[in-house]
Design a protein around this motif. Sequence first.
Motif, PDB file in Angstrom:
ATOM      1  N   MET A   1     -21.018 -14.061  21.157  1.00 27.86           N
ATOM      2  CA  MET A   1     -19.664 -13.738  21.649  1.00 27.86           C
ATOM      3  C   MET A   1     -19.298 -14.564  22.866  1.00 27.86           C
ATOM      4  O   MET A   1     -18.137 -14.861  23.088  1.00 27.86           O
ATOM      5  CB  MET A   1     -19.578 -12.255  22.013  1.00 27.86           C
ATOM      6  CG  MET A   1     -19.519 -11.339  20.810  1.00 27.86           C
ATOM      7  SD  MET A   1     -17.989 -11.567  19.885  1.00 27.86           S
ATOM      8  CE  MET A   1     -18.203 -10.363  18.589  1.00 27.86           C
ATOM      9  N   LYS A   4     -17.678 -17.710  21.887  1.00 25.71           N
ATOM     10  CA  LYS A   4     -16.297 -17.554  21.437  1.00 25.71           C
ATOM     11  C   LYS A   4     -15.365 -17.384  22.624  1.00 25.71           C
ATOM     12  O   LYS A   4     -14.274 -17.961  22.667  1.00 25.71           O
ATOM     13  CB  LYS A   4     -16.183 -16.332  20.526  1.00 25.71           C
ATOM     14  CG  LYS A   4     -16.874 -16.520  19.196  1.00 25.71           C
ATOM     15  CD  LYS A   4     -16.752 -15.265  18.345  1.00 25.71           C
ATOM     16  CE  LYS A   4     -17.705 -15.327  17.170  1.00 25.71           C
ATOM     17  NZ  LYS A   4     -17.824 -14.022  16.500  1.00 25.71           N
ATOM     18  N   LEU A   5     -15.793 -16.599  23.602  1.00 23.85           N
ATOM     19  CA  LEU A   5     -14.985 -16.426  24.807  1.00 23.85           C
ATOM     20  C   LEU A   5     -14.762 -17.768  25.477  1.00 23.85           C
ATOM     21  O   LEU A   5     -13.650 -18.104  25.890  1.00 23.85           O
ATOM     22  CB  LEU A   5     -15.682 -15.504  25.800  1.00 23.85           C
ATOM     23  CG  LEU A   5     -15.496 -14.009  25.657  1.00 23.85           C
ATOM     24  CD1 LEU A   5     -16.268 -13.309  26.747  1.00 23.85           C
ATOM     25  CD2 LEU A   5     -14.034 -13.630  25.724  1.00 23.85           C
ATOM     26  N   LEU A  90      -6.057  -6.975  26.745  1.00 26.01           N
ATOM     27  CA  LEU A  90      -6.675  -7.613  25.586  1.00 26.01           C
ATOM     28  C   LEU A  90      -8.155  -7.850  25.868  1.00 26.01           C
ATOM     29  O   LEU A  90      -9.019  -7.474  25.075  1.00 26.01           O
ATOM     30  CB  LEU A  90      -5.986  -8.956  25.296  1.00 26.01           C
ATOM     31  CG  LEU A  90      -6.620  -9.813  24.198  1.00 26.01           C
ATOM     32  CD1 LEU A  90      -6.614  -9.096  22.871  1.00 26.01           C
ATOM     33  CD2 LEU A  90      -5.900 -11.148  24.069  1.00 26.01           C
ATOM     34  N   PHE A  92     -10.395  -6.546  27.955  1.00 19.97           N
ATOM     35  CA  PHE A  92     -11.338  -5.435  28.060  1.00 19.97           C
ATOM     36  C   PHE A  92     -11.337  -4.505  26.868  1.00 19.97           C
ATOM     37  O   PHE A  92     -12.046  -3.510  26.867  1.00 19.97           O
ATOM     38  CB  PHE A  92     -11.105  -4.659  29.360  1.00 19.97           C
ATOM     39  CG  PHE A  92     -11.608  -5.390  30.560  1.00 19.97           C
ATOM     40  CD1 PHE A  92     -10.724  -5.983  31.457  1.00 19.97           C
ATOM     41  CD2 PHE A  92     -12.965  -5.530  30.779  1.00 19.97           C
ATOM     42  CE1 PHE A  92     -11.191  -6.685  32.556  1.00 19.97           C
ATOM     43  CE2 PHE A  92     -13.435  -6.234  31.873  1.00 19.97           C
ATOM     44  CZ  PHE A  92     -12.555  -6.809  32.760  1.00 19.97           C
ATOM     45  N   THR A  93     -10.533  -4.806  25.845  1.00 18.00           N
ATOM     46  CA  THR A  93     -10.670  -4.036  24.614  1.00 18.00           C
ATOM     47  C   THR A  93     -11.351  -4.858  23.532  1.00 18.00           C
ATOM     48  O   THR A  93     -11.621  -4.358  22.441  1.00 18.00           O
ATOM     49  CB  THR A  93      -9.317  -3.510  24.102  1.00 18.00           C
ATOM     50  OG1 THR A  93      -8.384  -4.577  24.074  1.00 18.00           O
ATOM     51  CG2 THR A  93      -8.805  -2.409  25.000  1.00 18.00           C
ATOM     52  N   LEU A  94     -11.659  -6.120  23.843  1.00 15.85           N
ATOM     53  CA  LEU A  94     -12.499  -6.890  22.922  1.00 15.85           C
ATOM     54  C   LEU A  94     -13.922  -6.339  23.003  1.00 15.85           C
ATOM     55  O   LEU A  94     -14.353  -5.869  24.047  1.00 15.85           O
ATOM     56  CB  LEU A  94     -12.513  -8.371  23.335  1.00 15.85           C
ATOM     57  CG  LEU A  94     -11.215  -9.150  23.163  1.00 15.85           C
ATOM     58  CD1 LEU A  94     -11.382 -10.558  23.724  1.00 15.85           C
ATOM     59  CD2 LEU A  94     -10.785  -9.213  21.711  1.00 15.85           C
ATOM     60  N   PRO A  95     -14.674  -6.419  21.883  1.00 14.22           N
ATOM     61  CA  PRO A  95     -16.038  -5.866  21.887  1.00 14.22           C
ATOM     62  C   PRO A  95     -17.016  -6.802  22.597  1.00 14.22           C
ATOM     63  O   PRO A  95     -17.948  -7.342  22.001  1.00 14.22           O
ATOM     64  CB  PRO A  95     -16.366  -5.728  20.397  1.00 14.22           C
ATOM     65  CG  PRO A  95     -15.539  -6.765  19.725  1.00 14.22           C
ATOM     66  CD  PRO A  95     -14.271  -6.881  20.518  1.00 14.22           C
ATOM     67  N   VAL A  96     -16.796  -6.934  23.879  1.00 12.55           N
ATOM     68  CA  VAL A  96     -17.521  -7.921  24.677  1.00 12.55           C
ATOM     69  C   VAL A  96     -17.827  -7.285  26.024  1.00 12.55           C
ATOM     70  O   VAL A  96     -17.016  -6.528  26.543  1.00 12.55           O
ATOM     71  CB  VAL A  96     -16.604  -9.162  24.836  1.00 12.55           C
ATOM     72  CG1 VAL A  96     -16.836  -9.869  26.133  1.00 12.55           C
ATOM     73  CG2 VAL A  96     -16.767 -10.113  23.692  1.00 12.55           C
ATOM     74  N   SER A  97     -19.001  -7.568  26.606  1.00 18.32           N
ATOM     75  CA  SER A  97     -19.338  -6.930  27.879  1.00 18.32           C
ATOM     76  C   SER A  97     -18.658  -7.666  29.031  1.00 18.32           C
ATOM     77  O   SER A  97     -18.269  -8.829  28.903  1.00 18.32           O
ATOM     78  CB  SER A  97     -20.852  -6.952  28.088  1.00 18.32           C
ATOM     79  OG  SER A  97     -21.271  -8.293  28.286  1.00 18.32           O
ATOM     80  N   ASP A 269     -17.215  -2.829  35.649  1.00 17.41           N
ATOM     81  CA  ASP A 269     -17.729  -1.785  34.770  1.00 17.41           C
ATOM     82  C   ASP A 269     -17.305  -0.400  35.212  1.00 17.41           C
ATOM     83  O   ASP A 269     -17.083   0.476  34.387  1.00 17.41           O
ATOM     84  CB  ASP A 269     -19.269  -1.826  34.748  1.00 17.41           C
ATOM     85  CG  ASP A 269     -19.789  -2.919  33.824  1.00 17.41           C
ATOM     86  OD1 ASP A 269     -20.964  -3.300  33.973  1.00 17.41           O
ATOM     87  OD2 ASP A 269     -19.012  -3.388  32.979  1.00 17.41           O
TER      88      ASP A 269
END
Lengths: 275, 122, 244
Positions: A1, A4-5, A90, A92-97, A269
Amino acid sequence: MLGKLMKYDLRSCLRKFWMLWAGLAALAVLNGYTINHVLDNSRFDGLLAFLFGVLPLILFFVLGIATAILILVFICDRFYKGLLGDEGYLAFTLPVSSAEHIASKALVSLILVVISGVVVVISAILLFSVGDWSNFSSFLTSAAQRIREISWPKGTFGLVVEGIVFFLVGSLAQTLHIYLAIAIGHLARKHRVAYAILAYIGINIALSIILNIIGSHGLSFLENLSFFMVDASGFHGSLRDVLLAGASLILSQIVLCATFFFGTKAILDHRLNLE
Amino acid sequence: MDFVFQGSRPIWQQLTEQLRQRIVTGVYPPGSRFPAVRELAQEAGVNPNTMQRAMAQLEADGLLITNRTQGRTVTDQPFALDEMRRQLAETHIENYFQEMKALGFDRDAAVKLLGEKGTNNE
Amino acid sequence: MSNELVRCSALTRNFGPILALDHIDLVLEPGKIIGLLGPNGSGKTTLIKIFNGLLQPTSGSVLIDGKQPGPATKKLISYLPDRGYFPEWMKVGDMIDLFGDFYNDFDRVKAEDMCRALQLDLALPIKTLSKGTKEKMQLMLVMSRNAQLYLLDEPIAGVDPAARDFIMQTILTNYNETGSVLISTHLISDVEQVLDEAVFLQQGRVVLQESVDSIRERTGKSVDDLFREMFRAGNWEGGNNNAR
């Protein structure tokens, strides 16, 4: 991921900077040409000499400085708007830490700095070589010759490598310093930018206080930086000490990077509050 | 023809009534394939669970038949359709009597009025 | 799959002195379209942000499919915020690429079909679109995912009636029926007939959670009517407009 980011962060970065880089290179070529051809020609006096000789050179330096400023603006803007503005909805709602978000932006900023540095170096070379290739290439070969002839002290290559690594890690630390300051500013409900600036300065102050404390407890290789002052007789002190000094500087930067990184991550976080 | 819903009663009940009407008047002909739940729910603009409940009721009425391979079909049994037709008609008639009563006509007067109207409009 | 898609336990969130969510216990089951209904300032957006991981609770907990909010739950949730969130340099096609890159449940074919139906050219820069078109685009992206939980925050507010019908139609046509849809709105009459269940939120508390059928059978009123009755101006001490 993370890859991709970085792909998307890189695209947004390249879009903005490719024109700047192209402009730098083009101006360098122009300047190189005029310096090496035009100014020699006696037809170009006074005003024309200024217009064709000095002005482009001024423009080149202005563009160089502008690039540095724009890099700084980009680093701040992409973090502030891209993660803590509307785009944050957008991001912080991606499945990414959050760690991946920070790392992606920091690494892309580093790539930006490196590419810009390379472009500046190439432009400088172009500046001197365009229109005067034969002179320039003979200068290069004789310089290369003389470099090979010098008997460099044994650790020089190591020192050069350390220098480059220090530059890279140091840039990363600077970037993460900015990110942490912006994140601290985000903790406030109002006047977030003002608090971010205060935080930036505050972190600097905290760092110098810590450095003083460390220094006063006598960590010798940080105090005795004169160890790698060079004069005609070569390096002072032993080579080992010098390389060690360099390594500890790099280590200190790595510690800073980690501190800033995890501090920023903790805020994102636990205290994220988009509006 | 659109579905119309009021707020005071569950939608599945209203859907059931309106679908009964459609079946009995031949909008969905006897023996024909009945639309799938999702498709009809989208057409009516309602939740599929609601449509499912309405269709379950129609099955209980005997108007719809579910076949595992063919999905749902409208019954072609004339008895079931006639039965429903009669029930709906009786509901209309009761409504008529209720409204006439509110106007002051008792049952006999209401029937008499109906008779007159019926002959006149032949 | 368990029968609890979302479970809130004593979920509380305050912003300084303002209590936005007050010890909420709520369970949302899969396979339902649920309305999160309440006046402005009742805590709807705050609750949705917590489900999303955009906000942390002050105390209490929330579990999405048994897990705490994080990258694993973000994979399951498709979120439509009440504002635009696009990077300003992107084109429509870029956003579709992005969703395809980050979400395994994204149906690219469906997204492109919807663009065709909306007459959205993939090469158009997003910033050139009108507000209404941007909203439809956002909806298209959200509904092209086969998510387990769709969180739609005010999907029809500020939109003309024809567009509202289109939006409700799109939601009904495209959602994943094994999942659930949570529609947060104060425009109840427009969404009522697609809802399975209504949750009334008032000043950060759940004051009602009931199926729409049951409400209508029990009260003889529509959900909209019941809502107006319960939240008539005299009945509550004014909404807290700072709590979002």
